[in-house]
Design a protein around this motif. Structure first.
Motif, PDB file in Angstrom:
ATOM      1  N   UNK A  13       0.848  -1.206   0.000  1.00  0.00           N
ATOM      2  CA  UNK A  13       0.000   0.000   0.000  1.00  0.00           C
ATOM      3  C   UNK A  13       0.883   1.255   0.000  1.00  0.00           C
ATOM      4  N   UNK A  14       1.915   1.237   0.822  1.00  0.00           N
ATOM      5  CA  UNK A  14       2.832   2.379   0.890  1.00  0.00           C
ATOM      6  C   UNK A  14       3.456   2.651  -0.486  1.00  0.00           C
ATOM      7  N   UNK A  15       3.886   1.590  -1.150  1.00  0.00           N
ATOM      8  CA  UNK A  15       4.528   1.752  -2.461  1.00  0.00           C
ATOM      9  C   UNK A  15       3.556   2.403  -3.442  1.00  0.00           C
ATOM     10  N   UNK A  16       2.315   1.983  -3.381  1.00  0.00           N
ATOM     11  CA  UNK A  16       1.305   2.538  -4.273  1.00  0.00           C
ATOM     12  C   UNK A  16       1.022   4.000  -3.947  1.00  0.00           C
ATOM     13  N   UNK A  47      13.786  13.568   9.737  1.00  0.00           N
ATOM     14  CA  UNK A  47      12.413  13.296  10.146  1.00  0.00           C
ATOM     15  C   UNK A  47      12.279  11.862  10.644  1.00  0.00           C
ATOM     16  N   UNK A  48      12.981  10.969  10.001  1.00  0.00           N
ATOM     17  CA  UNK A  48      12.960   9.569  10.428  1.00  0.00           C
ATOM     18  C   UNK A  48      13.555   9.452  11.839  1.00  0.00           C
ATOM     19  N   UNK A  49      14.610  10.193  12.093  1.00  0.00           N
ATOM     20  CA  UNK A  49      15.236  10.155  13.425  1.00  0.00           C
ATOM     21  C   UNK A  49      14.299  10.746  14.478  1.00  0.00           C
ATOM     22  N   UNK A  50      13.640  11.847  14.138  1.00  0.00           N
ATOM     23  CA  UNK A  50      12.668  12.441  15.068  1.00  0.00           C
ATOM     24  C   UNK A  50      11.576  11.422  15.396  1.00  0.00           C
ATOM     25  N   UNK A  72       5.642   0.924  12.282  1.00  0.00           N
ATOM     26  CA  UNK A  72       4.844   1.388  11.148  1.00  0.00           C
ATOM     27  C   UNK A  72       4.632   2.904  11.205  1.00  0.00           C
ATOM     28  N   UNK A  73       4.596   3.445  12.414  1.00  0.00           N
ATOM     29  CA  UNK A  73       4.433   4.901  12.544  1.00  0.00           C
ATOM     30  C   UNK A  73       5.678   5.621  12.032  1.00  0.00           C
ATOM     31  N   UNK A 118       8.279   8.671   7.567  1.00  0.00           N
ATOM     32  CA  UNK A 118       9.279   8.731   6.503  1.00  0.00           C
ATOM     33  C   UNK A 118       8.586   8.975   5.149  1.00  0.00           C
ATOM     34  N   UNK A 119       7.451   8.335   4.954  1.00  0.00           N
ATOM     35  CA  UNK A 119       6.719   8.530   3.696  1.00  0.00           C
ATOM     36  C   UNK A 119       6.163   9.958   3.596  1.00  0.00           C
ATOM     37  N   UNK A 120       5.654  10.466   4.713  1.00  0.00           N
ATOM     38  CA  UNK A 120       5.167  11.849   4.721  1.00  0.00           C
ATOM     39  C   UNK A 120       6.306  12.805   4.351  1.00  0.00           C
TER      40      UNK A 120
END
Lengths: 565, 565
Positions: A151-154, A183-186, B178-179, B184-186
């Protein structure tokens, strides 16, 4: 074919490629190169890539974030090519071997998913279309991790491509990979900024960044303070809140009462002033719109007149809000003269530099904000031109204590237990839990340095000059205003006199969007004529992209084009 | 040794491990297993791991997010073990082989960095200490990508460990992978929520989530609306803003004027009510604190009395703010009777369910919020108990049009161009740029389903019951209030009569923090006695962790302990 960033290196590169492992989540690929073999300019729109030189010498050109770097890479050297980041590479030695890891696998994505090839910039879609394409409805039962990945990929594939050079819909464009990593680290440390205890390091990052911003503005180091707020609108809001607190400290307990406050902003100021006045209980009628000159600058003369009118009426001048880089035209209000008026009149002077603020980093264009040090407070958005994650906004002030005076309350003893040197920064905010937005800006500043920011601003402004020169050579293009900053507002004159000049630019912009060519925004001038607003924020934007967009726009409605005919 | 999650599988697992490639950014490892060989419960505090079964059959137990799953994995099956996520694995077949990819490399991190072994939960640190450990000062020149990676690794290592089971400082704990992926996607699509045009998919996610939340609350599907706001405090703020708009639509243009509004909340309500009243220009004196009963519930009787008093005084009752899950005690105000009073009196009824809201998903504890459907609006934080990224807060209302009425202004024609069916959601917010916070909540709901959320709440509440029973067996532990929810407030009675009972619990909590044993918070009861507030939010929390913390607390000040002696 316009949006060709997505391609598979297998198809275009002249090297051998062997998939060592491939599964649903990752893939290991080994490539063997002969001298001169190259993977030309490309990016991966769905996979992160990590690669390592196993043998030989390579030249890698990385269009990463705000800068482009060309580097030689030899044995055991590694590079991370994040999703959306363009790069080129070439083998310099007689032979070479590289090892690549893709997450998720690039081969499979390209192979199994038909829509990968029809990646679009934008598609006008209805909610029903989106719902039919993606399982967005929420229910009782969950799904597996692998299903979620798919779903994420889509979603990634079908999202608006802000990383495209043809995306100019907002006052930002492009993805800076370090901002995504920040942002990933946050997210994975889940810092919350109310207390030092719960976010030691990020609190220090905020303190350092606020200090550095204060110096950049030219305030006394001992006086300056600031805090991250959820968006530039919230920073403008905070300026009114602080100005009000300074004038009447009892408002904190007693409320506005029957006072009539007036807020002076230009006709071209951001609409957030209205929203702020509503929420603060002042009402939108408290806004006094000051005239602008023909280039969109707030008129100091008209401001003086209006202040006198307000004072004569018995109302209280609360704040003058100048704009450094207006939303539509990118105009810079004359900060020095406005600041002097405010000083003389003892009115809070706020500068909304959400968009134009980064010129402060540039040696050659800093003059656009001459007088900024006179400001009592400033709005700065790092998520616009500087490319951090959204939102990354700051309210900055040269009144050290005003934020706490305006926002601190009792009744949070369960939370604030400061016993050491560090003030819990939640006391300066009307938020409690607060994301460490600062870290995104801190990261980019650390990575590029203030000099790097300045060079980036200069590069974009040079591109703007080139684009403006080009516009002037085009007979059917009309430059609406002198382009002071990175907004270039252009009216497209229709190819045929029977067509309506007023609305033609809007039609062109709509068609560019519908045809998936470019996402630009439009606005309307004083005479009701529509025009296209080009925003030159994308760090990899080249003159050729802009020329392309102008040519598509000019072709519309002509015999040579099947668009708008 | 208390915080032993970080260990290297090489040291404890009985299998052979061969590093195939290792560099600064990633590492590929192959492991060979005999039957029964196992990697016991462990997590990686600095690396993501992807692994694939190359041969044989394995059992993997994944303590992932809100649920624990045990799964058999055979050839070619892959698993992603994100940073901080505990798992165990065991070889079931006579022999097995697995391939692991670590980002960044796990071997090097453990080997080269001495401080990796002394990973702490928390260290009382001064700014100077942090500055000496990390290059946080910002300057003119930038650093390389690899240098930045190393700074990031150090920040991660030295950050507060919210992923630890001994972290109870906030109303959230633990990292749900998953959060992090959602965030990361956002970040890498940089959606902004003002317009549909710039965030098609995330807008639909928000619409779907608001709809699902409205159904969960029990409102009419056609009536309910809502929007993400930057934190629970902002949601409470929005409730006052909307209530005011409903009563006096002219306030939007004219301001509060001389009206005297009154807001009714309990003595135990969140301090954000004060902040909101300040900002909205109502003043903190507009708050009327309603008494609570001995268990911390807002008293309906006292509310009635206070409403009469206010009306008699000529002031205007603006809003009643009930709390579902108070910050300190976790008490649920009696929504049904409060809602009926508000209906009768025609006062806006808001429920601050920032912390307790997730009981709505539980079949067995939903009764705590009986009457919630009477609410005019509700605050819901998904970043607390449900584990999304911070912040992920929502203002929800059963008045479909009130958000737009309260927040929409003219003057943003350059931005809002809706021509289709979809309303630009920026019109309902006082923000312009707005992060797609909704996506984090949407993702977890999709992954776990509303049933999964309910089961998680039930599991935590069962653990609370066990913990309360345990507390009752401990002579020197005093349960301060009946623990309705996941706050367990415990007074530790000192071991020696000469010690001060009032402050002892605070001393214990401070010492737990200083000794890096646990991060709990404390508060003070009506009589000024301090107590420890345990928060049972971490999805992997077990009774044994809680018992450990109680035993450390009880040992302090005794002969057996060298702490607090």
């Amino acid at each position: 074919v316009l949006n060709t960033q997505e391609h598979s290196p297998l198809k275009t590169g002249n090297y051998d490629r062997q998939v060592l492992f491939s599964n649903a989540l990752f893939e290991v690929v080994q490539c063997t190169w002969a001298q001169g073999a190259a993977a030309p300019f490309h990016s991966h729109d769905s996979s992160d890539c990590y690669f390592m030189v196993e043998e030989g010498e390579f030249e890698n050109t990385s269009y990463s974030g705000l800068e482009t770097s060309v580097q030689k890479r030899t044995k055991n050297e590694v590079i991370h090519i994040p999703i959306y980041t363009p790069h080129e590479m070439k083998c310099l030695s007689p032979q070479g071997r590289t090892l690549h890891i893709y997450l998720p696998p690039i081969t499979k994505t390209a192979a199994k998913d038909d829509s990968a090839t029809e990646k679009r910039l934008f598609r006008t879609r209805t909610i029903a279309e989106i719902e039919s394409m993606l399982p967005l409805v929420l229910g009782k039962t969950g799904i597996s991790s692998l299903e979620l990945q798919s779903v994420f990929a889509k979603i990634r594939q079908q999202s608006i491509s802000v990383h495209s050079e043809y995306f100019m819909n907002q006052l930002f464009a492009g993805i800076v990979p370090e901002a995504v990593q920040a942002q990933e680290l946050i997210a994975s440390t889940k810092a919350t900024m109310a207390t030092f205890e719960a976010s030691t390091i990020f609190t220090v990052c905020e303190i350092e960044l606020i200090k550095a911003m204060g110096e950049l503005i030219g305030w006394n180091a001992q006086d300056s303070e600031g805090i991250s707020v959820p968006g530039g609108s919230a920073a403008n809001f905070m300026s009114l809140h602080c100005a009000r607190q300074r004038l009447f400290p009892d408002i904190k307990t007693e409320g506005n009462g029957n006072r009539s406050f007036k807020v002076f902003v230009s006709e071209h100021s951001h609409y957030s002033w209205k929203k702020a006045c509503m929420a603060l209980g002042l009402g939108t009628n408290s806004i006094v719109f000051v005239k602008t000159d023909q280039d969109g600058h707030l008129s100091a003369e008209d401001l003086k007149t209006k202040i006198i009118e307000v004072k004569n009426s018995g109302a209280i001048p609360l704040l003058v809000g100048a704009t450094a880089g207006t939303t539509v035209y990118g105009a810079f209000d004359p900060l020095e003269s406005l600041g002097q008026i405010c000083k003389y009149e003892n009115i809070w002077f706020h500068v909304d530099a959400a968009w134009g603020g980064p010129v402060l980093f540039s040696k050659t264009s800093r003059h656009l904000m001459k007088g900024v040090e006179l400001a009592d407070s400033l709005t700065f958005d790092a998520h616009k031109l500087l490319g951090t994650s959204l939102t990354c906004s700051f309210f900055l002030t040269r009144h050290r204590t005003i934020l706490q005076e305006s926002n601190d309350v009792t009744g949070a003893d369960y939370l604030f237990h400061e016993e050491g040197e560090v003030k819990d920064r939640g006391r300066m905010s009307w938020q409690c839990g607060r994301q460490a937005d600062v870290f995104s800006f801190w990261t980019l500043w650390k990575k590029y340095g203030s000099d790097g920011f300045g060079e980036f601003v200069d590069r974009q402004l040079a591109l703007k000059d080139d684009f403006v020169s080009y516009i002037k050579t085009q007979e059917r293009c009309h430059l609406v205003k002198d382009a002071e900053f990175l907004n270039v507002c252009v009216q497209i004159i229709p190819p045929n006199e029977k067509m309506d000049t007023d609305t033609w630019s809007k039609k062109v912009r709509d068609r560019l969007k519908e045809e998936d060519l470019a996402m630009v925004n439009y606005s309307t001038d004083e005479n009701g004529l529509t025009f296209i607003r080009f925003i030159l924020a994308h760090p990899h934007l080249k003159l050729s992209h802009l020329q392309e967009m102008i040519q598509w726009s000019l072709q519309m409605g002509t015999k040579e084009s099947n668009l708008l005919n």
